[in-house]
Design a protein around this motif. Structure first.
Motif, PDB file in Angstrom:
ATOM      1  N   ALA A  79       0.816  -1.222   0.000  1.00 34.70           N
ATOM      2  CA  ALA A  79       0.000   0.000   0.000  1.00 34.70           C
ATOM      3  C   ALA A  79       0.846   1.267   0.000  1.00 34.70           C
ATOM      4  O   ALA A  79       0.368   2.329  -0.406  1.00 34.70           O
ATOM      5  N   ALA A  80       2.103   1.185   0.420  1.00 32.96           N
ATOM      6  CA  ALA A  80       2.968   2.363   0.421  1.00 32.96           C
ATOM      7  C   ALA A  80       3.257   2.861  -0.989  1.00 32.96           C
ATOM      8  O   ALA A  80       3.692   4.001  -1.166  1.00 32.96           O
ATOM      9  N   LEU A  81       2.983   2.043  -2.016  1.00 29.46           N
ATOM     10  CA  LEU A  81       3.195   2.442  -3.410  1.00 29.46           C
ATOM     11  C   LEU A  81       1.982   3.143  -4.017  1.00 29.46           C
ATOM     12  O   LEU A  81       2.013   3.519  -5.193  1.00 29.46           O
ATOM     13  N   CYS A 125       7.738  12.130   1.696  1.00 27.01           N
ATOM     14  CA  CYS A 125       8.214  11.348   2.855  1.00 27.01           C
ATOM     15  C   CYS A 125       7.908   9.865   2.678  1.00 27.01           C
ATOM     16  O   CYS A 125       8.771   9.007   2.919  1.00 27.01           O
ATOM     17  N   ARG A 126       6.682   9.560   2.257  1.00 28.57           N
ATOM     18  CA  ARG A 126       6.281   8.156   2.073  1.00 28.57           C
ATOM     19  C   ARG A 126       7.155   7.469   1.029  1.00 28.57           C
ATOM     20  O   ARG A 126       7.621   6.346   1.220  1.00 28.57           O
ATOM     21  N   ALA A 127       7.410   8.179  -0.084  1.00 27.31           N
ATOM     22  CA  ALA A 127       8.236   7.599  -1.152  1.00 27.31           C
ATOM     23  C   ALA A 127       9.695   7.478  -0.721  1.00 27.31           C
ATOM     24  O   ALA A 127      10.366   6.492  -1.046  1.00 27.31           O
ATOM     25  N   ALA A 128      10.203   8.451   0.021  1.00 25.03           N
ATOM     26  CA  ALA A 128      11.614   8.446   0.428  1.00 25.03           C
ATOM     27  C   ALA A 128      11.948   7.318   1.392  1.00 25.03           C
ATOM     28  O   ALA A 128      13.041   6.752   1.333  1.00 25.03           O
ATOM     29  N   TRP A 143       3.930   8.969  -7.356  1.00 31.65           N
ATOM     30  CA  TRP A 143       4.817   8.300  -6.399  1.00 31.65           C
ATOM     31  C   TRP A 143       6.230   8.208  -6.968  1.00 31.65           C
ATOM     32  O   TRP A 143       7.204   8.487  -6.272  1.00 31.65           O
ATOM     33  N   ILE A 144       6.350   7.814  -8.237  1.00 33.73           N
ATOM     34  CA  ILE A 144       7.664   7.668  -8.861  1.00 33.73           C
ATOM     35  C   ILE A 144       8.365   9.023  -8.929  1.00 33.73           C
ATOM     36  O   ILE A 144       9.560   9.133  -8.631  1.00 33.73           O
TER      37      ILE A 144
END
Length: 177
Positions: A79-81, A125-128, A143-144
């Motif tokens: 789900a983080a993606l 932050c989520r992506a990093a 996201w990318i």
């Protein structure tokens, strides 16, 4: 951190002219999902990578994972993606969003949460902090772009890059730990 390659999902059906984020789950044409899965499978074979892939739970990415699973890949969902959550805007026609709302977004570009969604700062932050589960992934343009963001400055509308085109890939180099 391990290097990984992430592909943007195929173009979803029904997205034209709409604000599509993490709340709007749209399908993709099965042939396009299969075509991208073929490209990922060939990339894995060419680079000697394990037959593993992780995708966003949204159908436009997960449908590619389903094809790979049929061909013997281990498929995981993370789900983080997920794509940026556009809150109250998610799924709406861009024409139905008042111009004053766009002005409000541009004035607070990095912190604007789309009235109950996610800010760009939160997505960055989520992506990093995301740790790849394997070397291959399928996700979303926002996201990318957030994961690839290299700016030392806070992003602005003028500095935020356009997302990858559908089916394109981004490779993250391993970081020195």
């Amino acid at each position: 951190m391990v290097a990984f390659t992430i592909w943007r999902h195929p173009q979803p059906q029904g997205a034209e002219g709409r604000c599509i984020g993490g709340r709007t789950d749209l399908p993709v044409d099965a042939r396009k999902a299969k075509r991208l899965a073929h490209r990922i499978r060939a990339h894995a074979r060419r680079n000697g990578l394990p037959r593993e892939v992780v995708t966003s739970p949204l159908r436009r990415a997960a449908d590619v994972g389903r094809w790979l699973k049929r061909w013997g890949f281990v498929w995981r969902v993370d789900a983080a993606l997920r794509e940026l959550d556009f809150g109250a805007w998610d799924g709406k026609s861009w024409h139905d969003i008042p111009h004053a709302e766009f002005d409000r977004w541009m004035a607070g570009f990095d912190g604007f949460d789309f009235d109950g969604g996610e800010s760009l700062v939160a997505l960055l932050c989520r992506a990093a902090v995301w740790q790849p589960l394997c070397a291959l992934a399928v996700g979303h343009g926002g996201w990318i772009t957030a994961r690839a963001w290299q700016g030392s400055q806070t992003p602005t509308p003028a500095t935020w890059p356009a997302p990858l085109r559908y089916g394109e890939r981004f490779t993250s180099a391993p970081s020195a730990a």
